[in-house]
Every structure is written in C-alpha cells, then in structure tokens.
Design a protein around this motif. Structure first.
Motif, PDB file in Angstrom:
ATOM      1  N   SER A  17      -1.327   7.763  -1.880  1.00  0.00           N
ATOM      2  CA  SER A  17      -2.160   6.994  -0.952  1.00  0.00           C
ATOM      3  C   SER A  17      -3.609   7.463  -0.997  1.00  0.00           C
ATOM      4  O   SER A  17      -4.544   6.649  -0.915  1.00  0.00           O
ATOM      5  CB  SER A  17      -1.608   7.133   0.473  1.00  0.00           C
ATOM      6  OG  SER A  17      -0.285   6.639   0.553  1.00  0.00           O
ATOM      7  N   ALA A  73      -5.206   6.023  -4.073  1.00  0.00           N
ATOM      8  CA  ALA A  73      -5.510   4.600  -3.885  1.00  0.00           C
ATOM      9  C   ALA A  73      -6.743   4.423  -3.024  1.00  0.00           C
ATOM     10  O   ALA A  73      -7.593   3.559  -3.296  1.00  0.00           O
ATOM     11  CB  ALA A  73      -4.302   3.904  -3.249  1.00  0.00           C
ATOM     12  N   LEU A  96      -9.838   4.978  -4.975  1.00  0.00           N
ATOM     13  CA  LEU A  96     -10.160   3.856  -5.852  1.00  0.00           C
ATOM     14  C   LEU A  96     -10.691   2.652  -5.085  1.00  0.00           C
ATOM     15  O   LEU A  96     -11.010   1.633  -5.680  1.00  0.00           O
ATOM     16  CB  LEU A  96      -8.920   3.448  -6.655  1.00  0.00           C
ATOM     17  CG  LEU A  96      -8.441   4.458  -7.700  1.00  0.00           C
ATOM     18  CD1 LEU A  96      -7.116   4.004  -8.300  1.00  0.00           C
ATOM     19  CD2 LEU A  96      -9.496   4.631  -8.796  1.00  0.00           C
ATOM     20  N   MET A 116      -9.002   0.984  -2.639  1.00  0.00           N
ATOM     21  CA  MET A 116      -7.958   0.083  -2.162  1.00  0.00           C
ATOM     22  C   MET A 116      -7.830   0.169  -0.647  1.00  0.00           C
ATOM     23  O   MET A 116      -7.940   1.251  -0.066  1.00  0.00           O
ATOM     24  CB  MET A 116      -6.599   0.437  -2.785  1.00  0.00           C
ATOM     25  CG  MET A 116      -6.426   0.024  -4.219  1.00  0.00           C
ATOM     26  SD  MET A 116      -4.712   0.259  -4.756  1.00  0.00           S
ATOM     27  CE  MET A 116      -4.810  -0.357  -6.429  1.00  0.00           C
ATOM     28  N   SER A 117      -7.570  -0.977  -0.045  1.00  0.00           N
ATOM     29  CA  SER A 117      -7.270  -0.970   1.382  1.00  0.00           C
ATOM     30  C   SER A 117      -5.880  -0.374   1.601  1.00  0.00           C
ATOM     31  O   SER A 117      -5.067  -0.291   0.673  1.00  0.00           O
ATOM     32  CB  SER A 117      -7.317  -2.388   1.947  1.00  0.00           C
ATOM     33  OG  SER A 117      -6.291  -3.185   1.369  1.00  0.00           O
ATOM     34  N   ARG A 118      -5.622   0.035   2.823  1.00  0.00           N
ATOM     35  CA  ARG A 118      -4.328   0.649   3.121  1.00  0.00           C
ATOM     36  C   ARG A 118      -3.191  -0.344   2.905  1.00  0.00           C
ATOM     37  O   ARG A 118      -2.121   0.015   2.416  1.00  0.00           O
ATOM     38  CB  ARG A 118      -4.305   1.163   4.561  1.00  0.00           C
ATOM     39  CG  ARG A 118      -3.071   1.970   4.896  1.00  0.00           C
ATOM     40  CD  ARG A 118      -3.137   2.549   6.290  1.00  0.00           C
ATOM     41  NE  ARG A 118      -1.953   3.333   6.591  1.00  0.00           N
ATOM     42  CZ  ARG A 118      -1.715   3.900   7.764  1.00  0.00           C
ATOM     43  NH1 ARG A 118      -2.613   3.792   8.749  1.00  0.00           N
ATOM     44  NH2 ARG A 118      -0.609   4.583   7.968  1.00  0.00           N
ATOM     45  N   ARG A 119      -3.426  -1.602   3.252  1.00  0.00           N
ATOM     46  CA  ARG A 119      -2.390  -2.616   3.078  1.00  0.00           C
ATOM     47  C   ARG A 119      -2.103  -2.858   1.603  1.00  0.00           C
ATOM     48  O   ARG A 119      -0.939  -2.949   1.190  1.00  0.00           O
ATOM     49  CB  ARG A 119      -2.833  -3.921   3.746  1.00  0.00           C
ATOM     50  CG  ARG A 119      -1.832  -5.054   3.631  1.00  0.00           C
ATOM     51  CD  ARG A 119      -2.339  -6.302   4.332  1.00  0.00           C
ATOM     52  NE  ARG A 119      -2.605  -6.046   5.736  1.00  0.00           N
ATOM     53  CZ  ARG A 119      -3.118  -6.969   6.562  1.00  0.00           C
ATOM     54  NH1 ARG A 119      -3.428  -8.174   6.106  1.00  0.00           N
ATOM     55  NH2 ARG A 119      -3.324  -6.678   7.833  1.00  0.00           N
ATOM     56  N   ARG A 120      -3.154  -2.945   0.797  1.00  0.00           N
ATOM     57  CA  ARG A 120      -2.942  -3.180  -0.629  1.00  0.00           C
ATOM     58  C   ARG A 120      -2.286  -1.974  -1.294  1.00  0.00           C
ATOM     59  O   ARG A 120      -1.426  -2.126  -2.168  1.00  0.00           O
ATOM     60  CB  ARG A 120      -4.276  -3.484  -1.301  1.00  0.00           C
ATOM     61  CG  ARG A 120      -4.119  -3.918  -2.757  1.00  0.00           C
ATOM     62  CD  ARG A 120      -5.451  -4.247  -3.382  1.00  0.00           C
ATOM     63  NE  ARG A 120      -5.291  -4.718  -4.747  1.00  0.00           N
ATOM     64  CZ  ARG A 120      -6.301  -4.957  -5.572  1.00  0.00           C
ATOM     65  NH1 ARG A 120      -7.549  -4.775  -5.148  1.00  0.00           N
ATOM     66  NH2 ARG A 120      -6.072  -5.373  -6.796  1.00  0.00           N
ATOM     67  N   ALA A 121      -2.671  -0.780  -0.903  1.00  0.00           N
ATOM     68  CA  ALA A 121      -2.052   0.420  -1.459  1.00  0.00           C
ATOM     69  C   ALA A 121      -0.573   0.481  -1.108  1.00  0.00           C
ATOM     70  O   ALA A 121       0.260   0.878  -1.943  1.00  0.00           O
ATOM     71  CB  ALA A 121      -2.773   1.665  -0.942  1.00  0.00           C
ATOM     72  N   ARG A 148       1.080  -2.321  -3.418  1.00  0.00           N
ATOM     73  CA  ARG A 148       1.001  -2.167  -4.871  1.00  0.00           C
ATOM     74  C   ARG A 148       1.436  -0.791  -5.374  1.00  0.00           C
ATOM     75  O   ARG A 148       1.847  -0.660  -6.526  1.00  0.00           O
ATOM     76  CB  ARG A 148      -0.444  -2.434  -5.327  1.00  0.00           C
ATOM     77  CG  ARG A 148      -0.965  -3.824  -5.004  1.00  0.00           C
ATOM     78  CD  ARG A 148      -0.259  -4.879  -5.836  1.00  0.00           C
ATOM     79  NE  ARG A 148      -0.484  -4.657  -7.249  1.00  0.00           N
ATOM     80  CZ  ARG A 148      -1.529  -5.110  -7.915  1.00  0.00           C
ATOM     81  NH1 ARG A 148      -2.448  -5.825  -7.275  1.00  0.00           N
ATOM     82  NH2 ARG A 148      -1.659  -4.890  -9.205  1.00  0.00           N
TER      83      ARG A 148
END
Length: 268
Positions: free
Chosen positions: A137, A140, A143, A145-150, A153
């Motif tokens: 996490s 991610a 990089l 990434m939002s928490r939801r996308r991490a 994905r």
C-alpha cells in the motif's frame, strides 16, 4: 436399502428441479454474502469509529444468532411489520408495501442465507486484506495511486490467495446449509425428497438420493476451488499445487524401476 427406488428417483424431474433451486440459492446467497462481507471488511479496517462500530454490531448480531432462527424471523416478518414503508423516519412516507407480498418464502430464504453469510465473509476478507504486506500500500501511495485504486488493483488481487480457500469452504457449507430453508417451504433438494417420501413412505432411499446429489455438487465445487487456488497461487509460490491428474501422469511416467543400487547411489 431399496436401490431400485434410488435409481428411480435420482434423475426424477422433481428432484432435478430441487437440485436447480439449491444451486440458485447457493449462488445468489454467496454473491450477496461476498458483497456484504467486502463492505463490512472495508468498514472494519477503516479509520472511522462509526464504521468500525457498525460493522462489529452487524457481525455480532448475525454471527451470534442461529441461521435457522434468522430464516424463521424473515419468514414471519409480517407478524411484526405488516407493512413496509419507504420514506423519512418519523416523517413523510412515500411508498408502502404489504410485507407478505415483498418477503416471500424465496426472498426470506435469500435474506436469511445472504445476510448471515456476509458476517462470516467479512472476517475472511478482512484477514485476506490484512495478510498483504503494508509496504504494498505504501508503494502504491508513492506511485500516486488513490487508496481505492490501490485496494482494487494491488491489495485485493494479492489477498485472494488467502481469501479463496476459506471462501470455497463457505460455498460448500452454503450448499449444504440451503437444506435449512426447507423449514420455510422452499422446494429445494431436501424439501423435494421430503415431499416424495411423505407420499411413498420410502424414507431412507429418498434421503440417499439427496445425499448422492449433495456429494456430486460438493465434489464439483471442490474441484473448481482447487483450480481457482492454482490460478491465484501463480507468482506467489515457485510451483503451483499439482492437480490429481498431474500427479497421476507423473506417477505413470516413472519408467525407471527403483532398485537398491539406485537408492545407494542416491545416498552417496
């Protein structure tokens, strides 16, 4: 044991209809349970105290009361709430429905099975999510990434290795647990054979028919679970678990006989 009676009813249209309804109940209830479980798991690992308390309260209620009691509660909901209304609490009501019209026997069965399963699936999903290293996490987030996308994905695909085995066990338990809905007069497999042997008095042969079908269905589900586990095990382990056919081919492919001389050379 009347095996002729077993052979007569094993592929009876009525029994096959019961098998089909059992599968429908299992699939729909598990989908409902998985969706509820995912929401509850995310609520439990969130930083919101309100979400934590709400999830814990749900799990405490549905996991702490017997499934049979919950089925009877939903089936007899009309005696407690004759009307179901949609509106603002203690305010205007926009729509009103007769409870017996909305909560049919099938709906009561799906609510009882699905809501109960959600409490168990929440703990399975939560354990899977928390089994993923926290560094995933953090990477991610680094990089961008939002928490939801991490979560969608990166975390959940890795958590599936831990989630799949107990979920497969829950699916098999759900398949057998559908027999409890016979108490609310749903014509699933057990209720169907009960109706038949109540007329023919061939109790044991008809129960054997039900057992054979439950064994067939659980066997198919177990095989499917094995291949799903192999799919998610790739990349996590050097060698994915072999299937029975692979092990059999390896066993039959050994053409060199094992001798004492060969074993001695191996030791050397």
């Amino acid at each position: 044991m009347r095996w002729d009676v077993v052979g007569e009813y094993i592929f009876s249209p009525k029994v096959l209809q019961g098998v089909g309804l059992t599968l429908i109940l299992t699939v729909v209830a598990m989908i409902l349970g998985c969706l509820i479980g995912l929401v509850l798991a995310l609520m439990k690992i969130s930083n919101s105290l309100l979400f934590n308390v709400a999830a814990d309260g749900y799990i405490w209620l549905f996991r702490g009361t017997p499934l049979l009691v919950q089925l009877l509660f939903w089936y007899n909901l009309a005696s407690f709430l004759p009307k179901l209304t949609l509106g603002i609490p203690f305010g205007p009501q926009w729509l009103e429905f007769d409870t017996n019209t909305v909560i049919t026997s099938l709906v009561a069965a799906l609510l009882g099975l699905g809501l109960n399963e959600g409490a168990y699936m929440s703990e399975i999903i939560r354990a899977g999510i928390q089994s993923v290293d926290q560094g995933q996490s953090e990477a991610a987030a680094a990089l961008g990434m939002s928490r939801r996308r991490a979560m969608r994905r990166i975390v959940l695909p890795q958590a599936m290795r831990v989630i799949v085995p107990p979920t497969g066990n829950q699916v098999i338990s759900m398949l057998k647990g559908t027999s409890l809905v016979s108490i609310v007069a749903i014509s699933e497999l057990l209720y169907t054979v009960q109706v038949i042997y109540a007329r023919t008095f061939e109790t044991i042969p008809l129960l054997v028919v039900a057992c054979i079908w439950y064994l067939i269905l659980t066997t198919v589900l177990s095989i499917g679970q094995h291949y799903i586990e192999r799919h998610y095990a790739r990349g996590a382990t050097r060698n994915a678990p072999d299937t029975y056919m692979t092990k059999l081919r390896k066993l039959l492919g050994r053409t060199t006989p094992i001798t004492f001389e060969a074993k001695a050379q191996d030791r050397v």
